[in-house]
Each structure stands twice: as structure tokens, then as C-alpha cells.
Design a protein around this motif. Structure first.
Motif, PDB file in Angstrom:
ATOM      1  N   ASN A   6       0.678  -1.275   0.104  1.00  0.00           N
ATOM      2  CA  ASN A   6      -0.110  -0.166   0.147  1.00  0.00           C
ATOM      3  C   ASN A   6       0.705   1.293   0.077  1.00  0.00           C
ATOM      4  O   ASN A   6       0.362   2.338  -0.325  1.00  0.00           O
ATOM      5  CB  ASN A   6      -1.076   0.015   1.085  1.00  0.00           C
ATOM      6  CG  ASN A   6      -2.021  -1.011   0.963  1.00  0.00           C
ATOM      7  OD1 ASN A   6      -2.688  -1.102  -0.097  1.00  0.00           O
ATOM      8  ND2 ASN A   6      -2.473  -1.675   2.092  1.00  0.00           N
ATOM      9  N   LEU A   7       2.035   1.187   0.031  1.00  0.00           N
ATOM     10  CA  LEU A   7       3.083   2.331   0.279  1.00  0.00           C
ATOM     11  C   LEU A   7       3.180   2.933  -1.025  1.00  0.00           C
ATOM     12  O   LEU A   7       3.457   2.239  -2.194  1.00  0.00           O
ATOM     13  CB  LEU A   7       4.098   2.288   0.935  1.00  0.00           C
ATOM     14  CG  LEU A   7       4.080   2.258   2.407  1.00  0.00           C
ATOM     15  CD1 LEU A   7       5.645   1.536   3.022  1.00  0.00           C
ATOM     16  CD2 LEU A   7       3.550   3.270   3.141  1.00  0.00           C
ATOM     17  N   ARG A   8       3.430   4.279  -1.347  1.00  0.00           N
ATOM     18  CA  ARG A   8       3.453   4.720  -2.668  1.00  0.00           C
ATOM     19  C   ARG A   8       5.010   4.953  -3.081  1.00  0.00           C
ATOM     20  O   ARG A   8       5.396   4.851  -4.202  1.00  0.00           O
ATOM     21  CB  ARG A   8       2.753   6.274  -2.612  1.00  0.00           C
ATOM     22  CG  ARG A   8       1.542   6.389  -2.469  1.00  0.00           C
ATOM     23  CD  ARG A   8       0.671   6.333  -3.492  1.00  0.00           C
ATOM     24  NE  ARG A   8      -0.745   6.551  -3.543  1.00  0.00           N
ATOM     25  CZ  ARG A   8      -1.254   5.974  -4.217  1.00  0.00           C
ATOM     26  NH1 ARG A   8      -1.219   5.144  -5.022  1.00  0.00           N
ATOM     27  NH2 ARG A   8      -2.787   5.997  -3.986  1.00  0.00           N
ATOM     28  N   LYS A   9       5.960   5.055  -2.024  1.00  0.00           N
ATOM     29  CA  LYS A   9       7.220   5.558  -2.577  1.00  0.00           C
ATOM     30  C   LYS A   9       7.912   4.030  -2.492  1.00  0.00           C
ATOM     31  O   LYS A   9       7.894   3.364  -1.383  1.00  0.00           O
ATOM     32  CB  LYS A   9       8.086   6.489  -1.673  1.00  0.00           C
ATOM     33  CG  LYS A   9       7.686   7.697  -1.737  1.00  0.00           C
ATOM     34  CD  LYS A   9       8.089   8.809  -0.942  1.00  0.00           C
ATOM     35  CE  LYS A   9       7.700   9.967  -1.100  1.00  0.00           C
ATOM     36  NZ  LYS A   9       8.214  11.206  -0.854  1.00  0.00           N
ATOM     37  N   VAL A  10       8.860   3.765  -3.239  1.00  0.00           N
ATOM     38  CA  VAL A  10       9.247   2.449  -3.590  1.00  0.00           C
ATOM     39  C   VAL A  10      10.460   2.014  -2.376  1.00  0.00           C
ATOM     40  O   VAL A  10      10.525   1.115  -1.751  1.00  0.00           O
ATOM     41  CB  VAL A  10      10.276   2.461  -5.013  1.00  0.00           C
ATOM     42  CG1 VAL A  10      10.803   0.943  -5.188  1.00  0.00           C
ATOM     43  CG2 VAL A  10       9.377   2.638  -6.196  1.00  0.00           C
ATOM     44  N   VAL A  11      11.170   3.160  -1.887  1.00  0.00           N
ATOM     45  CA  VAL A  11      11.953   2.976  -0.956  1.00  0.00           C
ATOM     46  C   VAL A  11      11.465   2.670   0.396  1.00  0.00           C
ATOM     47  O   VAL A  11      11.907   1.648   1.247  1.00  0.00           O
ATOM     48  CB  VAL A  11      12.897   4.124  -0.813  1.00  0.00           C
ATOM     49  CG1 VAL A  11      13.864   4.137   0.415  1.00  0.00           C
ATOM     50  CG2 VAL A  11      13.785   4.662  -2.042  1.00  0.00           C
ATOM     51  N   PHE A  60      19.759  -0.403  -4.275  1.00  0.00           N
ATOM     52  CA  PHE A  60      20.607  -0.063  -5.440  1.00  0.00           C
ATOM     53  C   PHE A  60      19.768  -0.356  -6.736  1.00  0.00           C
ATOM     54  O   PHE A  60      19.984   0.653  -7.665  1.00  0.00           O
ATOM     55  CB  PHE A  60      21.835  -0.994  -5.457  1.00  0.00           C
ATOM     56  CG  PHE A  60      23.082  -0.726  -4.619  1.00  0.00           C
ATOM     57  CD1 PHE A  60      23.319   0.693  -4.503  1.00  0.00           C
ATOM     58  CD2 PHE A  60      23.546  -1.364  -3.469  1.00  0.00           C
ATOM     59  CE1 PHE A  60      24.524   1.197  -3.676  1.00  0.00           C
ATOM     60  CE2 PHE A  60      24.506  -1.154  -2.832  1.00  0.00           C
ATOM     61  CZ  PHE A  60      25.042   0.397  -2.881  1.00  0.00           C
ATOM     62  N   GLY A  61      19.075  -1.346  -6.886  1.00  0.00           N
ATOM     63  CA  GLY A  61      18.404  -1.288  -8.202  1.00  0.00           C
ATOM     64  C   GLY A  61      17.543  -0.202  -8.198  1.00  0.00           C
ATOM     65  O   GLY A  61      17.217   0.166  -9.460  1.00  0.00           O
ATOM     66  N   ILE A  62      16.905   0.220  -7.377  1.00  0.00           N
ATOM     67  CA  ILE A  62      15.920   1.188  -7.232  1.00  0.00           C
ATOM     68  C   ILE A  62      16.598   2.676  -7.688  1.00  0.00           C
ATOM     69  O   ILE A  62      16.386   3.423  -8.599  1.00  0.00           O
ATOM     70  CB  ILE A  62      15.198   1.600  -5.961  1.00  0.00           C
ATOM     71  CG1 ILE A  62      14.242   0.465  -5.848  1.00  0.00           C
ATOM     72  CG2 ILE A  62      14.354   2.825  -6.068  1.00  0.00           C
ATOM     73  CD1 ILE A  62      13.521   0.342  -4.426  1.00  0.00           C
ATOM     74  N   MET A  63      17.860   2.732  -6.821  1.00  0.00           N
ATOM     75  CA  MET A  63      18.635   3.875  -7.434  1.00  0.00           C
ATOM     76  C   MET A  63      19.300   4.036  -8.757  1.00  0.00           C
ATOM     77  O   MET A  63      19.314   5.210  -9.406  1.00  0.00           O
ATOM     78  CB  MET A  63      19.576   3.997  -6.221  1.00  0.00           C
ATOM     79  CG  MET A  63      19.409   4.458  -4.893  1.00  0.00           C
ATOM     80  SD  MET A  63      20.477   4.643  -3.889  1.00  0.00           S
ATOM     81  CE  MET A  63      21.990   3.826  -4.066  1.00  0.00           C
ATOM     82  N   LEU A  64      19.606   2.808  -9.439  1.00  0.00           N
ATOM     83  CA  LEU A  64      20.269   3.075 -10.534  1.00  0.00           C
ATOM     84  C   LEU A  64      19.245   2.749 -11.936  1.00  0.00           C
ATOM     85  O   LEU A  64      19.560   2.692 -12.879  1.00  0.00           O
ATOM     86  CB  LEU A  64      21.168   1.702 -10.601  1.00  0.00           C
ATOM     87  CG  LEU A  64      22.377   1.848  -9.714  1.00  0.00           C
ATOM     88  CD1 LEU A  64      23.133   0.613  -9.908  1.00  0.00           C
ATOM     89  CD2 LEU A  64      23.300   2.903 -10.045  1.00  0.00           C
ATOM     90  N   THR A  65      17.998   2.592 -11.594  1.00  0.00           N
ATOM     91  CA  THR A  65      16.807   2.515 -12.619  1.00  0.00           C
ATOM     92  C   THR A  65      16.010   3.946 -12.522  1.00  0.00           C
ATOM     93  O   THR A  65      15.891   4.679 -11.575  1.00  0.00           O
ATOM     94  CB  THR A  65      16.088   1.227 -12.590  1.00  0.00           C
ATOM     95  OG1 THR A  65      15.447   1.446 -11.255  1.00  0.00           O
ATOM     96  CG2 THR A  65      16.739   0.165 -12.634  1.00  0.00           C
ATOM     97  N   LYS A  66      15.551   4.200 -13.896  1.00  0.00           N
ATOM     98  CA  LYS A  66      14.385   5.220 -13.914  1.00  0.00           C
ATOM     99  C   LYS A  66      13.097   4.728 -13.832  1.00  0.00           C
ATOM    100  O   LYS A  66      12.754   3.611 -14.226  1.00  0.00           O
ATOM    101  CB  LYS A  66      14.767   5.941 -15.345  1.00  0.00           C
ATOM    102  CG  LYS A  66      16.125   6.525 -15.465  1.00  0.00           C
ATOM    103  CD  LYS A  66      15.859   7.031 -17.012  1.00  0.00           C
ATOM    104  CE  LYS A  66      17.368   7.708 -17.153  1.00  0.00           C
ATOM    105  NZ  LYS A  66      17.422   7.904 -18.664  1.00  0.00           N
TER     106      LYS A  66
END
Length: 167
Positions: free
Chosen positions: A24-29, A72-78
Motif C-alpha cells: 500500500n505504500l507509494r514510494k518504492v524505498v 541499489f536497483g531502485i537508485m540505478l533505474t529510472k
């Protein structure tokens, strides 16, 4: 209610809460942090089951390494955080039916479970027993897993270098 049952209830509630928050959270982090909460509560459940080795592996591998890889995957992808599917009544109904079927299946599986006689020495020195089994009977699969992980690491580095050269 004894302490073991209370710990089980608390840890299972935290695991379920982490799963619900992740969905249910919106932000991926924030989703990754909710998954970490679930991983840590599962490690606590393993401790209550006298599986200390599995609990430590759960903390080291999943709560540590896998979560960092996800970040890291989140940070390195758009990614675009505004892309969300709209909830339709048909989709919600199908998910509800799936959940009900799942719980009925699990209930009948647990209800019809056969418990053999209890193993008295299962939890005694379980880390030592796992080590003896891994390094005596399962040495070849253990080493093959390390080779596969090394090949995956080298492949990821090669792919990352090729993408940097293309840009």
C-alpha cells in the motif's frame, strides 16, 4: 497465554503489517523498508522455532544483502512513481476470491496435517548439524552455488560496463 505464544502473535502481526505496508505504500524505498520489517519479523519467528541458524541467515542474506540490492536497483533505474493501476471492482473482486480460496486451501491443508512422533534432538546444536551436513554430504552443491554466484557477479559487472560505454 505464555511468552512463546505472545512472541509468535507479535512477530506474525509485524510480518503481516510489513506485507500490507509494502503493498500500500507509494514510494518504492518505503516499500523496501516494509519488506525489511517483514524479513526481520520472520527471523524472529525462526528463533521461536529454535532455528537460530536460519534466523541469522534470514537477517544476513535477506534483511541485509537482498534489501541493499533492491535499494541499489531502485537508485540505478529510472522509474515513475505516478504510474499506478486504477482499482476496478472486477479486479478487487478477483483478488478477494483468490484470497478466500487461498485461505480455505491453507485451512484444510493444516486441518488434515499428520504429525508424526516428535523428534527430541532436532533443535539441539542445529547449527553444528547443518555445518556437518553441508561440508560432508553437500560439498559439491555448496561449491556449485558459489561458482554460479561468482558468474552472476562477473556478468553483472560486464553488463554494467557495456551500458556505461554505450552512454
Amino acid at each position: 497465554m505464555d511468552g512463546e505464544a505472545l512472541a509468535f502473535m507479535l512477530l506474525s502481526a509485524l510480518a503481516i503489517l510489513g506485507g500490507i505496508l509494502m503493498l500500500n505504500l507509494r514510494k518504492v524505498v518505503h516499500m523496501v523498508l516494509a519488506v525489511v520489517l517483514t524479513f526481520l519479523s520472520l527471523a524472529g519467528l525462526y528463533v521461536t522455532l529454535s532455528a537460530e541458524f536460519v534466523a541469522v541467515v534470514q537477517i544476513l542474506i535477506y534483511s541485509g544483502a537482498i534489501s541493499i540490492m533492491m535499494i541499489f536497483g531502485i537508485m540505478l533505474t529510472k522509474h515513475n512513481s505516478k504510474e499506478r493501476r486504477t482499482k476496478t471492482p472486477v479486479r478487487t473482486g478477483l483478488v478477494g476470491i483468490g484470497v478466500i480460496v487461498f485461505f480455505i486451501t491453507v485451512y484444510y491443508a493444516i486441518e488434515n496435517l499428520f504429525y508424526p512422533t516428535e523428534a527430541t534432538n532436532l533443535h539441539v546444536e542445529n547449527t553444528e548439524q547443518i555445518g556437518i551436513l553441508i561440508f560432508s554430504h553437500y560439498v559439491i552443491p555448496f561449491e556449485l552455488v558459489s561458482v554460479v554466484l561468482l558468474v552472476a557477479l562477473v556478468g553483472a559487472i560486464i553488463l554494467a560496463k557495456n551500458k556505461e560505454a554505450d552512454e
